[in-house]
Design a protein around this motif. Structure first.
Motif, PDB file in Angstrom:
ATOM      1  N   HIS A  53      43.605  29.387  40.231  1.00 17.72           N
ATOM      2  CA  HIS A  53      42.237  29.526  40.852  1.00 17.72           C
ATOM      3  C   HIS A  53      41.499  30.578  40.141  1.00 17.72           C
ATOM      4  O   HIS A  53      40.455  30.818  40.768  1.00 17.72           O
ATOM      5  CB  HIS A  53      42.719  29.763  42.299  1.00 17.72           C
ATOM      6  N   ASN A  54      42.179  31.091  39.146  1.00 18.65           N
ATOM      7  CA  ASN A  54      41.279  32.284  38.483  1.00 18.65           C
ATOM      8  C   ASN A  54      40.271  31.612  37.463  1.00 18.65           C
ATOM      9  O   ASN A  54      40.317  31.821  36.409  1.00 18.65           O
ATOM     10  CB  ASN A  54      42.038  33.207  37.933  1.00 18.65           C
ATOM     11  N   VAL A  55      39.163  30.975  37.979  1.00 13.06           N
ATOM     12  CA  VAL A  55      38.328  30.143  37.172  1.00 13.06           C
ATOM     13  C   VAL A  55      37.561  31.195  36.074  1.00 13.06           C
ATOM     14  O   VAL A  55      37.505  30.746  34.955  1.00 13.06           O
ATOM     15  CB  VAL A  55      37.120  29.411  38.255  1.00 13.06           C
ATOM     16  N   ALA A  56      37.202  32.173  36.556  1.00 14.59           N
ATOM     17  CA  ALA A  56      36.579  33.411  35.582  1.00 14.59           C
ATOM     18  C   ALA A  56      37.409  33.545  34.418  1.00 14.59           C
ATOM     19  O   ALA A  56      37.178  33.285  33.324  1.00 14.59           O
ATOM     20  CB  ALA A  56      36.377  34.542  36.391  1.00 14.59           C
TER      21      ALA A  56
ATOM     22  N   ALA B   3      51.082  18.668  38.864  1.00 12.15           N
ATOM     23  CA  ALA B   3      50.124  18.852  40.201  1.00 12.15           C
ATOM     24  C   ALA B   3      50.637  19.898  40.832  1.00 12.15           C
ATOM     25  O   ALA B   3      51.682  20.083  40.986  1.00 12.15           O
ATOM     26  CB  ALA B   3      50.457  17.472  40.641  1.00 12.15           C
ATOM     27  N   GLY B   4      49.644  20.463  41.455  1.00  9.80           N
ATOM     28  CA  GLY B   4      49.700  21.598  42.509  1.00  9.80           C
ATOM     29  C   GLY B   4      50.218  23.019  41.799  1.00  9.80           C
ATOM     30  O   GLY B   4      50.618  23.839  42.681  1.00  9.80           O
ATOM     31  N   ALA B   5      50.261  23.114  40.411  1.00  8.01           N
ATOM     32  CA  ALA B   5      50.924  24.374  40.100  1.00  8.01           C
ATOM     33  C   ALA B   5      49.827  25.651  40.296  1.00  8.01           C
ATOM     34  O   ALA B   5      48.690  25.265  40.105  1.00  8.01           O
ATOM     35  CB  ALA B   5      50.851  23.848  38.332  1.00  8.01           C
ATOM     36  N   ALA B   6      50.635  26.725  40.350  1.00 13.34           N
ATOM     37  CA  ALA B   6      49.809  27.731  40.635  1.00 13.34           C
ATOM     38  C   ALA B   6      49.400  28.581  39.244  1.00 13.34           C
ATOM     39  O   ALA B   6      48.470  29.331  39.582  1.00 13.34           O
ATOM     40  CB  ALA B   6      50.602  28.867  41.616  1.00 13.34           C
ATOM     41  N   HIS B   7      50.137  28.285  38.260  1.00 13.03           N
ATOM     42  CA  HIS B   7      49.673  28.752  37.107  1.00 13.03           C
ATOM     43  C   HIS B   7      49.314  27.950  36.060  1.00 13.03           C
ATOM     44  O   HIS B   7      49.845  26.752  35.783  1.00 13.03           O
ATOM     45  CB  HIS B   7      50.665  29.501  36.475  1.00 13.03           C
ATOM     46  N   ILE B   8      48.549  28.226  34.892  1.00 15.21           N
ATOM     47  CA  ILE B   8      48.301  27.409  33.943  1.00 15.21           C
ATOM     48  C   ILE B   8      48.806  28.127  32.481  1.00 15.21           C
ATOM     49  O   ILE B   8      48.529  29.592  32.387  1.00 15.21           O
ATOM     50  CB  ILE B   8      46.781  27.084  33.792  1.00 15.21           C
TER      51      ILE B   8
ATOM     52  N   LYS C 139      49.084  36.666  12.097  1.00 16.46           N
ATOM     53  CA  LYS C 139      49.255  35.218  12.018  1.00 16.46           C
ATOM     54  C   LYS C 139      50.218  34.577  12.980  1.00 16.46           C
ATOM     55  O   LYS C 139      50.881  33.925  12.630  1.00 16.46           O
ATOM     56  CB  LYS C 139      49.579  35.094  10.453  1.00 16.46           C
ATOM     57  N   CYS C 140      49.787  35.289  14.093  1.00 13.75           N
ATOM     58  CA  CYS C 140      50.860  34.514  15.357  1.00 13.75           C
ATOM     59  C   CYS C 140      50.142  34.032  16.273  1.00 13.75           C
ATOM     60  O   CYS C 140      48.841  34.874  16.775  1.00 13.75           O
ATOM     61  CB  CYS C 140      51.892  35.639  15.596  1.00 13.75           C
ATOM     62  N   PRO C 141      50.379  33.191  17.104  1.00 13.44           N
ATOM     63  CA  PRO C 141      49.988  32.792  18.215  1.00 13.44           C
ATOM     64  C   PRO C 141      50.014  33.590  19.601  1.00 13.44           C
ATOM     65  O   PRO C 141      50.856  34.531  19.615  1.00 13.44           O
ATOM     66  CB  PRO C 141      50.420  31.439  18.626  1.00 13.44           C
ATOM     67  N   LEU C 142      49.060  33.768  20.507  1.00 12.12           N
ATOM     68  CA  LEU C 142      49.196  34.307  21.799  1.00 12.12           C
ATOM     69  C   LEU C 142      49.094  33.447  22.841  1.00 12.12           C
ATOM     70  O   LEU C 142      48.292  32.509  23.009  1.00 12.12           O
ATOM     71  CB  LEU C 142      47.902  35.350  21.792  1.00 12.12           C
ATOM     72  N   THR C 143      50.070  33.649  23.792  1.00 15.52           N
ATOM     73  CA  THR C 143      50.301  32.871  24.991  1.00 15.52           C
ATOM     74  C   THR C 143      49.850  33.672  26.417  1.00 15.52           C
ATOM     75  O   THR C 143      50.541  34.940  26.217  1.00 15.52           O
ATOM     76  CB  THR C 143      51.456  32.391  25.086  1.00 15.52           C
ATOM     77  N   VAL C 144      49.155  32.981  27.298  1.00 15.00           N
ATOM     78  CA  VAL C 144      48.886  33.883  28.627  1.00 15.00           C
ATOM     79  C   VAL C 144      48.830  32.802  29.532  1.00 15.00           C
ATOM     80  O   VAL C 144      48.668  31.764  29.207  1.00 15.00           O
ATOM     81  CB  VAL C 144      47.354  34.343  28.418  1.00 15.00           C
ATOM     82  N   VAL C 145      49.479  33.252  30.908  1.00 13.02           N
ATOM     83  CA  VAL C 145      49.639  32.734  31.966  1.00 13.02           C
ATOM     84  C   VAL C 145      48.562  33.035  32.744  1.00 13.02           C
ATOM     85  O   VAL C 145      48.664  34.294  33.124  1.00 13.02           O
ATOM     86  CB  VAL C 145      51.166  32.644  32.488  1.00 13.02           C
ATOM     87  N   CYS C 146      47.869  32.146  33.471  1.00 13.40           N
ATOM     88  CA  CYS C 146      46.685  32.574  34.301  1.00 13.40           C
ATOM     89  C   CYS C 146      46.804  31.722  35.591  1.00 13.40           C
ATOM     90  O   CYS C 146      47.221  30.555  35.581  1.00 13.40           O
ATOM     91  CB  CYS C 146      45.495  32.013  33.695  1.00 13.40           C
ATOM     92  N   LEU C 147      46.499  32.337  36.882  1.00  6.71           N
ATOM     93  CA  LEU C 147      46.465  31.691  38.022  1.00  6.71           C
ATOM     94  C   LEU C 147      45.425  30.743  38.060  1.00  6.71           C
ATOM     95  O   LEU C 147      44.321  30.736  37.579  1.00  6.71           O
ATOM     96  CB  LEU C 147      46.039  32.795  38.998  1.00  6.71           C
TER      97      LEU C 147
END
Length: 173
Positions: free
Chosen positions: A135-138, A155-160, A125-133
């Motif tokens: 430009h890694n659309v897939a 704006a212009g961030a390399a990660h989401i 019952k806990c959330p999971l967080t991931v950081v993604c590049l």
């Protein structure tokens, strides 16, 4: 929470990293920065030193930023193919790092690990967080198709930053 990671489909397993894994973890760094070998004029010894500093920086940096992190080696039928660094404080989990050696990339192993983490987080019952590049659309598509929601990037961030929150169904599994 992490019990579901021991045995995964397709011969994959996740185990705690050991001191004897240091050379393997170094190979992951070498694979990640393999383009430096062809795009730089650095002498081999300086390049080797740079890779060692990168590994050391990752290890110390993750330890400082994520004091609750646990470090795993991912194996396929007993052969080391990747690593997972996971920060978990009992209430939320965060994938700090998930990576594979070159010959294991693009085979869906990362997706298998993320799906197992979703199941484990649902049970806990806990959330999971991931950081993604950015430009890694897939990867972004995969994560969003499995219920991750992206925070609006600057704006212009390399990660989401993406977060998955367990649904009632996920918590029952």
């Amino acid at each position: 929470m992490l019990q579901g990671l021991a045995r995964l489909p397709n011969g994959l397993s996740v185990r705690p990293a050991r001191p004897s894994d240091k050379q393997f973890l170094r190979k992951l760094v070498d694979d990640k920065y393999s383009d430096l070998k062809t795009t730089t004029d650095l002498p081999r010894d300086q390049l080797e030193h740079l890779m060692e500093i990168q590994l050391q920086g990752q290890t110390q940096g993750y330890g400082a930023m994520f004091p609750n992190a646990v470090y795993f080696v991912i194996e396929k039928t007993g052969e080391r193919i990747g690593k997972l660094s996971l920060d978990w404080d009992g209430e939320a989990a965060r994938v700090v790092d998930l990576g594979f050696i070159a010959k294991a990339q693009g085979k869906g192993y990362g997706q298998t690990v993320v799906l197992a983490l979703l199941q484990a987080c649902g049970q806990s019952k806990c959330p999971l967080t991931v950081v993604c590049l950015a430009h890694n659309v897939a990867l972004l598509h995969f994560l969003q198709s499995h219920g991750f929601e992206a925070e609006p990037p600057e704006a212009g961030a390399a990660h989401i930053l993406l977060t998955w929150t367990p649904t009632a169904d996920a918590m029952r599994q």
